[in-house]
Design a protein around this motif. Structure first.
Motif, PDB file in Angstrom:
ATOM      1  N   MET A   1      31.040  27.983  12.604  1.00  0.00           N
ATOM      2  CA  MET A   1      30.051  27.178  11.904  1.00  0.00           C
ATOM      3  C   MET A   1      30.561  25.739  11.796  1.00  0.00           C
ATOM      4  N   ARG A   2      29.651  24.869  11.917  1.00  0.00           N
ATOM      5  CA  ARG A   2      29.999  23.462  11.746  1.00  0.00           C
ATOM      6  C   ARG A   2      30.027  23.118  10.269  1.00  0.00           C
ATOM      7  N   ASP A   3      30.607  21.978   9.977  1.00  0.00           N
ATOM      8  CA  ASP A   3      30.702  21.540   8.576  1.00  0.00           C
ATOM      9  C   ASP A   3      29.322  21.360   7.954  1.00  0.00           C
TER      10      ASP A   3
ATOM     11  N   ILE B   1      27.904  24.776   6.943  1.00  0.00           N
ATOM     12  CA  ILE B   1      28.581  25.293   5.746  1.00  0.00           C
ATOM     13  C   ILE B   1      28.071  24.556   4.512  1.00  0.00           C
ATOM     14  N   GLN B   2      27.914  23.245   4.647  1.00  0.00           N
ATOM     15  CA  GLN B   2      27.410  22.453   3.530  1.00  0.00           C
ATOM     16  C   GLN B   2      25.984  22.881   3.163  1.00  0.00           C
ATOM     17  N   MET B   3      25.131  23.109   4.154  1.00  0.00           N
ATOM     18  CA  MET B   3      23.758  23.562   3.878  1.00  0.00           C
ATOM     19  C   MET B   3      23.750  24.950   3.235  1.00  0.00           C
ATOM     20  N   LEU B   4      24.671  25.821   3.645  1.00  0.00           N
ATOM     21  CA  LEU B   4      24.774  27.150   3.049  1.00  0.00           C
ATOM     22  C   LEU B   4      25.150  27.044   1.568  1.00  0.00           C
ATOM     23  N   VAL B   5      26.130  26.216   1.270  1.00  0.00           N
ATOM     24  CA  VAL B   5      26.562  26.036  -0.125  1.00  0.00           C
ATOM     25  C   VAL B   5      25.433  25.424  -0.955  1.00  0.00           C
TER      26      VAL B   5
END
Length: 66
Positions: A1-3, A6-10
């Motif tokens: 996963m790209r950063d 991961i940011q969108m998931l969080v």
């Protein structure tokens, strides 16, 4: 996963938690309102029962004095 993913998931998880908290708060408010309404209705019923009981006792006393 790209950063970015991961940011969108969080961010999605945080937004979902906030939304669930809001839903729980709304339902708690509605439950409290319903409980207050039921308690008020029960107090009125109890007051009416006490009034009817005292009225019957008054009528019995009046009939026994006559």
């Amino acid at each position: 996963m790209r950063d970015q993913e991961i940011q969108m998931l969080v961010i999605g998880i945080a937004a979902g938690m906030d939304l669930m908290l809001l839903v729980q708060m709304v339902f708690a408010i509605l439950d409290d309102r319903r409980d207050r309404k039921a308690a008020r209705r029960q107090r009125r019923i109890d007051a009416a029962d006490r009034f009817r009981h005292s009225l019957r006792r008054y009528h019995r006393q009046q009939r026994s004095q006559v």
